[in-house]
Design a protein around this motif. Structure first.
Motif, PDB file in Angstrom:
ATOM      1  N   ALA A 170       0.834  -1.210   0.000  1.00 53.30           N
ATOM      2  CA  ALA A 170       0.000   0.000   0.000  1.00 53.30           C
ATOM      3  C   ALA A 170       0.865   1.255   0.000  1.00 53.30           C
ATOM      4  O   ALA A 170       0.555   2.235  -0.697  1.00 53.30           O
ATOM      5  CB  ALA A 170      -0.916   0.000   1.215  1.00 53.30           C
ATOM      6  N   LEU A 171       1.949   1.259   0.765  1.00 50.41           N
ATOM      7  CA  LEU A 171       2.848   2.419   0.786  1.00 50.41           C
ATOM      8  C   LEU A 171       3.423   2.675  -0.602  1.00 50.41           C
ATOM      9  O   LEU A 171       3.455   3.811  -1.079  1.00 50.41           O
ATOM     10  CB  LEU A 171       4.000   2.183   1.774  1.00 50.41           C
ATOM     11  N   ILE A 172       3.884   1.617  -1.242  1.00 49.06           N
ATOM     12  CA  ILE A 172       4.476   1.759  -2.571  1.00 49.06           C
ATOM     13  C   ILE A 172       3.431   2.230  -3.569  1.00 49.06           C
ATOM     14  O   ILE A 172       3.684   3.119  -4.396  1.00 49.06           O
ATOM     15  CB  ILE A 172       5.096   0.416  -3.007  1.00 49.06           C
ATOM     16  N   GLN A 173       2.222   1.663  -3.487  1.00 56.88           N
ATOM     17  CA  GLN A 173       1.164   2.065  -4.406  1.00 56.88           C
ATOM     18  C   GLN A 173       0.774   3.523  -4.193  1.00 56.88           C
ATOM     19  O   GLN A 173       0.571   4.266  -5.151  1.00 56.88           O
ATOM     20  CB  GLN A 173      -0.061   1.167  -4.224  1.00 56.88           C
ATOM     21  N   GLN A 174       0.678   3.947  -2.935  1.00 55.18           N
ATOM     22  CA  GLN A 174       0.338   5.342  -2.659  1.00 55.18           C
ATOM     23  C   GLN A 174       1.387   6.293  -3.221  1.00 55.18           C
ATOM     24  O   GLN A 174       1.054   7.311  -3.839  1.00 55.18           O
ATOM     25  CB  GLN A 174       0.204   5.551  -1.154  1.00 55.18           C
ATOM     26  N   ASP A 175       2.663   5.970  -3.009  1.00 54.25           N
ATOM     27  CA  ASP A 175       3.731   6.826  -3.517  1.00 54.25           C
ATOM     28  C   ASP A 175       3.730   6.864  -5.039  1.00 54.25           C
ATOM     29  O   ASP A 175       3.914   7.918  -5.651  1.00 54.25           O
ATOM     30  CB  ASP A 175       5.090   6.331  -3.007  1.00 54.25           C
ATOM     31  N   LEU A 176       3.514   5.700  -5.642  1.00 55.65           N
ATOM     32  CA  LEU A 176       3.516   5.610  -7.100  1.00 55.65           C
ATOM     33  C   LEU A 176       2.363   6.413  -7.700  1.00 55.65           C
ATOM     34  O   LEU A 176       2.548   7.209  -8.638  1.00 55.65           O
ATOM     35  CB  LEU A 176       3.437   4.137  -7.504  1.00 55.65           C
ATOM     36  N   GLU A 177       1.180   6.214  -7.167  1.00 52.83           N
ATOM     37  CA  GLU A 177       0.015   6.931  -7.688  1.00 52.83           C
ATOM     38  C   GLU A 177       0.138   8.434  -7.436  1.00 52.83           C
ATOM     39  O   GLU A 177      -0.246   9.253  -8.274  1.00 52.83           O
ATOM     40  CB  GLU A 177      -1.256   6.378  -7.059  1.00 52.83           C
ATOM     41  N   PHE A 178       0.661   8.793  -6.276  1.00 53.97           N
ATOM     42  CA  PHE A 178       0.839  10.208  -5.960  1.00 53.97           C
ATOM     43  C   PHE A 178       1.742  10.882  -6.988  1.00 53.97           C
ATOM     44  O   PHE A 178       1.425  11.961  -7.509  1.00 53.97           O
ATOM     45  CB  PHE A 178       1.436  10.354  -4.555  1.00 53.97           C
ATOM     46  N   PHE A 179       2.871  10.271  -7.315  1.00 55.30           N
ATOM     47  CA  PHE A 179       3.811  10.902  -8.248  1.00 55.30           C
ATOM     48  C   PHE A 179       3.210  11.028  -9.642  1.00 55.30           C
ATOM     49  O   PHE A 179       3.230  12.097 -10.253  1.00 55.30           O
ATOM     50  CB  PHE A 179       5.109  10.093  -8.319  1.00 55.30           C
ATOM     51  N   PHE A 180       2.658   9.935 -10.152  1.00 54.07           N
ATOM     52  CA  PHE A 180       2.179   9.966 -11.537  1.00 54.07           C
ATOM     53  C   PHE A 180       0.886  10.757 -11.694  1.00 54.07           C
ATOM     54  O   PHE A 180       0.535  11.155 -12.806  1.00 54.07           O
ATOM     55  CB  PHE A 180       2.022   8.544 -12.067  1.00 54.07           C
ATOM     56  N   GLU A 181       0.160  11.006 -10.592  1.00 55.25           N
ATOM     57  CA  GLU A 181      -1.038  11.849 -10.677  1.00 55.25           C
ATOM     58  C   GLU A 181      -0.724  13.316 -10.417  1.00 55.25           C
ATOM     59  O   GLU A 181      -1.260  14.202 -11.074  1.00 55.25           O
ATOM     60  CB  GLU A 181      -2.096  11.358  -9.682  1.00 55.25           C
ATOM     61  N   ARG A 182       0.152  13.590  -9.445  1.00 57.86           N
ATOM     62  CA  ARG A 182       0.377  14.972  -9.014  1.00 57.86           C
ATOM     63  C   ARG A 182       1.573  15.631  -9.680  1.00 57.86           C
ATOM     64  O   ARG A 182       1.578  16.850  -9.862  1.00 57.86           O
ATOM     65  CB  ARG A 182       0.555  15.010  -7.493  1.00 57.86           C
ATOM     66  N   ALA A 183       2.612  14.876  -9.990  1.00 61.44           N
ATOM     67  CA  ALA A 183       3.804  15.466 -10.593  1.00 61.44           C
ATOM     68  C   ALA A 183       3.919  15.132 -12.076  1.00 61.44           C
ATOM     69  O   ALA A 183       4.349  15.956 -12.872  1.00 61.44           O
ATOM     70  CB  ALA A 183       5.058  14.972  -9.860  1.00 61.44           C
ATOM     71  N   MET A 184       3.524  13.919 -12.454  1.00 63.50           N
ATOM     72  CA  MET A 184       3.673  13.471 -13.838  1.00 63.50           C
ATOM     73  C   MET A 184       2.400  13.658 -14.654  1.00 63.50           C
ATOM     74  O   MET A 184       2.439  14.001 -15.826  1.00 63.50           O
ATOM     75  CB  MET A 184       4.064  11.982 -13.838  1.00 63.50           C
TER      76      MET A 184
END
Length: 469
Positions: A310-324
């Motif tokens: 869940a931690l990895i998924q949250q970080d991954l989704e956060f980056f590709f939604e908010r920064a990418m």
């Protein structure tokens, strides 16, 4: 007329007398409360000092000589200091000697009970633990020195299932009340026993399908519960809680999180606390787990693995939604979720500051992901590192930037042991020589990426998890 005056005067005196009695009663009640508080405070100070006294006794007493006196059945030869230290020497004394000593010196029964509560351990031999619990259970329950009234028998409380039995009995009470009740019985929060009661309390409540948000919030926020969870040095928390107790509470908290019976806000704060820079636990996303996290995983493997994913998924989704802001890359990397060991999100200063201003409006899991992100001091490009078993993939926020695949050691060599200041520090386009692969985004890039990763032994592992909101 004279009779009426006398009756009125008598009635007034009666009222004054009753008022005086009420005042006296209030003073007596207040005095008893103050006396009780002082006695409790004195008992607390005695409990706090008793472990130190026992430790000093172990250092200064001639234990073998004391055992010789017990073998000679010569109670009169024992000094007052030796008599008081005897329950703390239960390991050396043994069951047979201790039973004789207690029958000759019954004033020591309560001290043995408190000592066994302090020294309670899951790792003690089961038959020995039962035998000692049975012996301590013979303590007179009306003893004035036995502070606090536990709701179960002493033998049951001191047995292997003691913490679970107490937790079951108290599961409908607030956690703070449970801890204070234990403290009143001489079981301090920094003992292994108290920690296991807290862990079993959480498990009993979640098994009963009760919401545990309030209990976990207490562990996160209150100084009386904070030491059981991972914490950072800046919080001013000095944990003297045994590792086995912290492990039990953390494993139970992960079990509660996996069952989903906590509010989103508390879940986000719990996840953030569990990855804090605790000197004992460390970051669970590291390739090599610390001893503490290894023990947690042994106690609650499925809950730990779910938490890590869940931690990895949250970080991954956060980056590709908010920064990418690219959903196709998010979906692609989610397919490798089970193979990713950890992630590192590097945000350029403009993006970081913009998200910082509106972090309160983000979903709870993205708030936690933002707090785990790092800020780049230079440049306008963000970067995201996906750490696999032997390799790390670096993606960049600007379209047109290639993705780089490094061996762990090669990326560390490139950074020279320093923190990245800009995305260019993670880019091997100019210097070259460090990356194992340079992958270009373009037509059919997903297929090319998949084949390149497969050549390095990295395969799709499972479908992406369903997102939690």
């Amino acid at each position: 007329m004279g009779l009426d005056s006398w009756l009125k005067e008598t009635s007034d005196r009666q009222r004054l007398f009753l008022a005086g009695l009420d005042t006296f009663h209030e003073q007596v009640v207040t005095g008893m409360r103050q006396l009780s508080a002082r006695v409790e405070s004195a008992h607390q100070r005695a409990d706090d000092r008793e472990p130190d006294r026992i430790f000093r006794a172990r250092q200064t007493l001639d234990v073998q000589a004391v055992l010789g006196k017990l073998d000679a059945r010569n109670l009169a030869s024992l000094s007052r200091r030796e008599l008081r230290a005897m329950p703390g020497l239960w390991r050396e004394v043994g069951l047979e000697r201790m039973e004789w000593f207690l029958t000759q010196n019954p004033e020591s029964w309560p001290r043995l009970v408190r000592q066994r509560l302090r020294d309670w351990s899951l790792y003690e031999d089961g038959s020995q633990q039962v035998a000692w619990a049975r012996l301590a259970g013979r303590c007179p329950t009306d003893s004035r020195s036995l502070r606090g009234n536990l709701p179960l028998s002493i033998e049951g409380v001191l047995g292997r299932e003691g913490p679970g039995l107490l937790a079951t009995h108290w599961k409908d009470r607030p956690l703070l009340e449970v801890i204070e009740t234990l403290r009143g019985a001489g079981v301090k929060p920094n003992t292994a026993y108290a920690g296991h009661v807290v862990a079993e309390y959480l498990l009993r409540r979640v098994q009963a399908r009760w919401d545990v948000s309030e209990s976990l919030a207490f562990l996160l926020d209150d100084s009386r519960g904070r030491a059981w969870l991972p914490h950072v040095a800046t919080e001013g928390t000095v944990s003297s809680v045994p590792l086995v107790a912290r492990v039990a509470v953390v494993a139970a908290a992960l079990d509660c999180r996996a069952r989903g019976q906590i509010s989103a806000g508390v879940r986000g704060r719990l996840e953030e606390r569990l990855v804090s820079r605790d000197s004992v636990f460390g970051d669970p996303r590291l390739k090599t787990l610390t001893e503490a996290w290894t023990q947690v995983r042994q106690r609650a493997k499925e809950a730990f693995d779910d938490f890590l994913a869940a931690l990895i998924q949250q970080d991954l989704e956060f980056f590709f939604e908010r920064a990418m802001r690219e959903q196709d890359r998010r979906r692609f990397w989610l397919r490798y979720l089970g193979s990713i060991r950890r992630t590192t999100c590097w945000l350029d200063s403009m993006t970081y500051d913009e998200l910082f201003r509106k972090v309160a409006t983000l979903p709870p899991e993205q708030q936690a992901a933002f707090r785990r992100a790092r800020r780049l001091s230079k440049g306008r490009v963000s970067a995201f590192c996906l750490w696999f078993e032997s390799y790390v993939v670096v993606e960049f926020s600007d379209t047109g930037n290639a993705a780089f695949i490094y061996r762990h050691a090669n990326l560390e060599q490139k950074l020279r042991g320093e923190e990245a200041e800009s995305a260019s520090d993670l880019n091997d386009g100019l210097s070259g020589g460090f990356a194992s692969r340079r992958l270009i985004h373009g037509g059919q890039w997903q297929t090319r990426f998949q084949l390149a990763l497969l050549e390095l032994g990295i395969e799709w592992d499972r479908p992406a998890q369903k997102r939690t909101r």
